[in-house]
Design a protein around this motif. Sequence first.
Motif, PDB file in Angstrom:
ATOM      1  N   ALA A  13      41.956  53.364  53.751  1.00 56.48           N
ATOM      2  CA  ALA A  13      42.244  52.001  54.208  1.00 56.48           C
ATOM      3  C   ALA A  13      43.471  51.422  53.524  1.00 56.48           C
ATOM      4  O   ALA A  13      44.290  50.747  54.153  1.00 56.48           O
ATOM      5  N   LEU A  14      43.641  51.716  52.241  1.00 53.97           N
ATOM      6  CA  LEU A  14      44.703  51.066  51.489  1.00 53.97           C
ATOM      7  C   LEU A  14      46.082  51.620  51.800  1.00 53.97           C
ATOM      8  O   LEU A  14      47.064  50.884  51.793  1.00 53.97           O
ATOM      9  N   VAL A  15      46.163  52.909  52.064  1.00 59.12           N
ATOM     10  CA  VAL A  15      47.490  53.437  52.361  1.00 59.12           C
ATOM     11  C   VAL A  15      47.968  52.995  53.738  1.00 59.12           C
ATOM     12  O   VAL A  15      49.150  53.084  54.064  1.00 59.12           O
ATOM     13  N   ALA A  16      47.027  52.460  54.556  1.00 56.77           N
ATOM     14  CA  ALA A  16      47.397  52.031  55.905  1.00 56.77           C
ATOM     15  C   ALA A  16      48.175  50.736  55.899  1.00 56.77           C
ATOM     16  O   ALA A  16      48.948  50.460  56.805  1.00 56.77           O
ATOM     17  N   GLY A  17      47.948  49.906  54.908  1.00 54.97           N
ATOM     18  CA  GLY A  17      48.690  48.644  54.883  1.00 54.97           C
ATOM     19  C   GLY A  17      48.096  47.678  53.902  1.00 54.97           C
ATOM     20  O   GLY A  17      46.947  47.798  53.524  1.00 54.97           O
ATOM     21  N   CYS A  18      48.881  46.710  53.516  1.00 54.62           N
ATOM     22  CA  CYS A  18      48.441  45.712  52.550  1.00 54.62           C
ATOM     23  C   CYS A  18      49.254  44.465  52.767  1.00 54.62           C
ATOM     24  O   CYS A  18      50.459  44.532  52.961  1.00 54.62           O
ATOM     25  N   GLY A  19      48.594  43.310  52.740  1.00 58.74           N
ATOM     26  CA  GLY A  19      49.310  42.062  52.911  1.00 58.74           C
ATOM     27  C   GLY A  19      50.246  41.803  51.756  1.00 58.74           C
ATOM     28  O   GLY A  19      49.991  42.212  50.636  1.00 58.74           O
ATOM     29  N   PRO A  20      51.350  41.149  51.998  1.00 56.85           N
ATOM     30  CA  PRO A  20      52.325  40.920  50.942  1.00 56.85           C
ATOM     31  C   PRO A  20      51.808  39.955  49.896  1.00 56.85           C
ATOM     32  O   PRO A  20      51.047  39.047  50.197  1.00 56.85           O
ATOM     33  N   ALA A  21      52.196  40.185  48.662  1.00 55.53           N
ATOM     34  CA  ALA A  21      51.863  39.243  47.607  1.00 55.53           C
ATOM     35  C   ALA A  21      52.706  37.989  47.772  1.00 55.53           C
ATOM     36  O   ALA A  21      53.841  38.035  48.243  1.00 55.53           O
ATOM     37  N   VAL A  22      52.151  36.877  47.361  1.00 56.47           N
ATOM     38  CA  VAL A  22      52.881  35.618  47.437  1.00 56.47           C
ATOM     39  C   VAL A  22      53.429  35.306  46.059  1.00 56.47           C
ATOM     40  O   VAL A  22      52.682  35.173  45.097  1.00 56.47           O
ATOM     41  N   ALA A  23      54.716  35.226  45.935  1.00 49.96           N
ATOM     42  CA  ALA A  23      55.345  35.052  44.633  1.00 49.96           C
ATOM     43  C   ALA A  23      55.180  33.633  44.119  1.00 49.96           C
ATOM     44  O   ALA A  23      55.130  32.676  44.871  1.00 49.96           O
ATOM     45  N   ALA A  24      55.067  33.532  42.797  1.00 50.30           N
ATOM     46  CA  ALA A  24      55.058  32.228  42.149  1.00 50.30           C
ATOM     47  C   ALA A  24      56.496  31.762  41.975  1.00 50.30           C
ATOM     48  O   ALA A  24      57.434  32.548  41.912  1.00 50.30           O
ATOM     49  N   ARG A 167      47.621  34.283  43.307  1.00 49.10           N
ATOM     50  CA  ARG A 167      47.042  32.941  43.314  1.00 49.10           C
ATOM     51  C   ARG A 167      46.623  32.545  41.895  1.00 49.10           C
ATOM     52  O   ARG A 167      46.814  31.396  41.469  1.00 49.10           O
ATOM     53  N   LEU A 168      46.079  33.487  41.151  1.00 48.64           N
ATOM     54  CA  LEU A 168      45.713  33.223  39.765  1.00 48.64           C
ATOM     55  C   LEU A 168      46.950  32.946  38.917  1.00 48.64           C
ATOM     56  O   LEU A 168      46.950  32.032  38.079  1.00 48.64           O
ATOM     57  N   ILE A 169      48.015  33.703  39.121  1.00 50.84           N
ATOM     58  CA  ILE A 169      49.244  33.457  38.364  1.00 50.84           C
ATOM     59  C   ILE A 169      49.755  32.041  38.613  1.00 50.84           C
ATOM     60  O   ILE A 169      50.115  31.312  37.677  1.00 50.84           O
ATOM     61  N   ARG A 170      49.791  31.624  39.867  1.00 52.79           N
ATOM     62  CA  ARG A 170      50.254  30.268  40.165  1.00 52.79           C
ATOM     63  C   ARG A 170      49.363  29.225  39.506  1.00 52.79           C
ATOM     64  O   ARG A 170      49.835  28.205  38.986  1.00 52.79           O
ATOM     65  N   HIS A 171      48.055  29.481  39.500  1.00 54.21           N
ATOM     66  CA  HIS A 171      47.125  28.545  38.862  1.00 54.21           C
ATOM     67  C   HIS A 171      47.404  28.459  37.358  1.00 54.21           C
ATOM     68  O   HIS A 171      47.391  27.355  36.785  1.00 54.21           O
ATOM     69  N   LEU A 172      47.651  29.584  36.720  1.00 55.43           N
ATOM     70  CA  LEU A 172      47.908  29.579  35.281  1.00 55.43           C
ATOM     71  C   LEU A 172      49.210  28.866  34.956  1.00 55.43           C
ATOM     72  O   LEU A 172      49.314  28.180  33.924  1.00 55.43           O
ATOM     73  N   ASP A 190      56.702  32.947  31.907  1.00 55.66           N
ATOM     74  CA  ASP A 190      57.686  33.872  32.461  1.00 55.66           C
ATOM     75  C   ASP A 190      57.389  35.305  32.044  1.00 55.66           C
ATOM     76  O   ASP A 190      58.173  36.207  32.301  1.00 55.66           O
ATOM     77  N   ARG A 191      56.219  35.524  31.417  1.00 53.29           N
ATOM     78  CA  ARG A 191      55.909  36.851  30.872  1.00 53.29           C
ATOM     79  C   ARG A 191      54.478  37.248  31.260  1.00 53.29           C
ATOM     80  O   ARG A 191      53.543  37.118  30.473  1.00 53.29           O
ATOM     81  N   PHE A 192      54.341  37.751  32.482  1.00 54.40           N
ATOM     82  CA  PHE A 192      53.054  38.236  32.979  1.00 54.40           C
ATOM     83  C   PHE A 192      53.105  39.753  33.118  1.00 54.40           C
ATOM     84  O   PHE A 192      54.137  40.341  33.429  1.00 54.40           O
ATOM     85  N   ALA A 193      51.951  40.375  32.923  1.00 53.66           N
ATOM     86  CA  ALA A 193      51.730  41.762  33.304  1.00 53.66           C
ATOM     87  C   ALA A 193      50.487  41.799  34.172  1.00 53.66           C
ATOM     88  O   ALA A 193      49.636  40.897  34.109  1.00 53.66           O
ATOM     89  N   ALA A 194      50.367  42.835  35.000  1.00 59.07           N
ATOM     90  CA  ALA A 194      49.153  43.067  35.777  1.00 59.07           C
ATOM     91  C   ALA A 194      48.588  44.411  35.354  1.00 59.07           C
ATOM     92  O   ALA A 194      49.332  45.368  35.114  1.00 59.07           O
ATOM     93  N   ALA A 195      47.268  44.490  35.247  1.00 56.73           N
ATOM     94  CA  ALA A 195      46.607  45.727  34.853  1.00 56.73           C
ATOM     95  C   ALA A 195      45.272  45.805  35.572  1.00 56.73           C
ATOM     96  O   ALA A 195      44.716  44.784  35.994  1.00 56.73           O
ATOM     97  N   GLY A 196      44.732  47.020  35.712  1.00 61.59           N
ATOM     98  CA  GLY A 196      43.439  47.137  36.355  1.00 61.59           C
ATOM     99  C   GLY A 196      42.946  48.561  36.398  1.00 61.59           C
ATOM    100  O   GLY A 196      43.719  49.519  36.251  1.00 61.59           O
ATOM    101  N   HIS A 197      41.631  48.701  36.606  1.00 64.52           N
ATOM    102  CA  HIS A 197      40.964  50.001  36.631  1.00 64.52           C
ATOM    103  C   HIS A 197      40.468  50.313  38.037  1.00 64.52           C
ATOM    104  O   HIS A 197      39.865  49.470  38.695  1.00 64.52           O
ATOM    105  N   SER A 198      40.714  51.526  38.508  1.00 60.72           N
ATOM    106  CA  SER A 198      40.208  52.020  39.785  1.00 60.72           C
ATOM    107  C   SER A 198      40.704  51.154  40.944  1.00 60.72           C
ATOM    108  O   SER A 198      41.914  51.028  41.134  1.00 60.72           O
ATOM    109  N   ALA A 199      39.807  50.520  41.707  1.00 61.86           N
ATOM    110  CA  ALA A 199      40.279  49.622  42.765  1.00 61.86           C
ATOM    111  C   ALA A 199      41.132  48.508  42.181  1.00 61.86           C
ATOM    112  O   ALA A 199      42.039  47.995  42.849  1.00 61.86           O
ATOM    113  N   GLY A 200      40.868  48.145  40.924  1.00 69.21           N
ATOM    114  CA  GLY A 200      41.725  47.178  40.245  1.00 69.21           C
ATOM    115  C   GLY A 200      43.102  47.727  39.949  1.00 69.21           C
ATOM    116  O   GLY A 200      44.077  46.977  39.853  1.00 69.21           O
TER     117      GLY A 200
END
Length: 332
Positions: A13-24, A167-172, A190-200
Amino acid sequence: MRVQRLVAALLVALVAGCGPAVAATDDRVPPFRPAPPRPYAVGVRHFVVDPDGSRPLPVTVWYPAEPAAPAEPAIGPTAGPTGAEAASGPTGSGTTARPDVPVAAGRFPVVVYSHGLHSLPDLHAPLTTRWAAAGFVVAAPTYPRTNLRARDFTRADVRNQPADGWRLIRHLVRLDARPGDPLAGHLAVDRFAAAGHSAGGFTTAGMFTSGHSRRLRAGIVIAGGGLAGSFAGPVAPVLFVHGGADPIVPESVGRAAYVRSVGPAAFLGLPGQGHGEYLTPGRPGFAQVLAATTDFLRWTLYDDRRARDRLRADAVLPGVTTLTTRALPVGR
C-alpha cells in the motif's frame, strides 16, 4: 504470522502513494548553543493536538529537566509491551521520567518519534527518555488508527501519518510562542528531526517529501523503509537502523531506502537480529544503537562535529553491528 501479513500488505500500500506532507512556516529564531556536556533529568507531559478535530492526536513529550545528572541516567522499571508488533519490538522503560516537572533552562532541539503498528509511544521509552536526557525534546504522537488501542485499526492509515507529524511540528512551533505554556521558549523550532520504528520508520521517511520545511534537519528510520515521494526536498542526513534477519520488514527494504535517500546517510546493520530486540536495554546491539542515534542527533541538531566523528567508533561492535556510510565524514 499476523504481523508479517499486516506489514506485507502495508509495504504494497505504501509504495503505491502517499499524500504530501504539509510544511511548517519557517521563522527566524535566536542563535543556538552547543550540545550539553552532561545528561539531564527527564520530565514528561501529555497533551492532545486538535482534540475536537477529525484526527485528534494524543502526544507524549519527554524533555530535559533540572538538575542535570552527574552521571549516566538511571534505568527505570521494566514494563513489557503487548500487541502484535510490540511483541517483537522495543520493551521496557528507560530513564525515569517525572510528570510535569519544570523544563531545564535553555532551548532544545525536537525529535518527532513515530511508533509502529499496534504500538504506543510509551513502549519506546528505553530510547526516547535517553534522548531526552541527552538534551532533546522528544514528542511522540499516538496515531489514531494504527496504535495499540485503536478501535478502527487500519494499516493503510500510515500514509496519512506524515501529515500528522507535520501537524505536530506546527503545533509545537505555536506552543513555543504561547505565553504560560511550560514548553514556551524552550523549543529550538528551527531544529527538528523525525524518527520512528517499523511503520513509524515509513512515517518518518514520508515526512521528507518535496517542499518540506527546512526545520526538519534529520531523520532516523528504524526497521522501516521509504514511502512514495520520500527523500525529496531540502537535503537532510538520514540514519537507517535495521536487523539483518528482520522477518517483518526485510533488511532489503531498509537498504533500498538507504540507496534512495539523498545527501549524507548511514546504515547501521545488526546481523542476525530481528525487528527490534536491539531496542531493549541489555540486549545485544542496544548500546550501539543508543550511542549511534544520540551521536547522529547531536551532530545534526546541535552541530556537534565531535559526535559525528565518533559515530563509527560508537556504532560498531564486531560481530554485533556494522556501519555503512555515504557522504558522511565520520571517524574511521
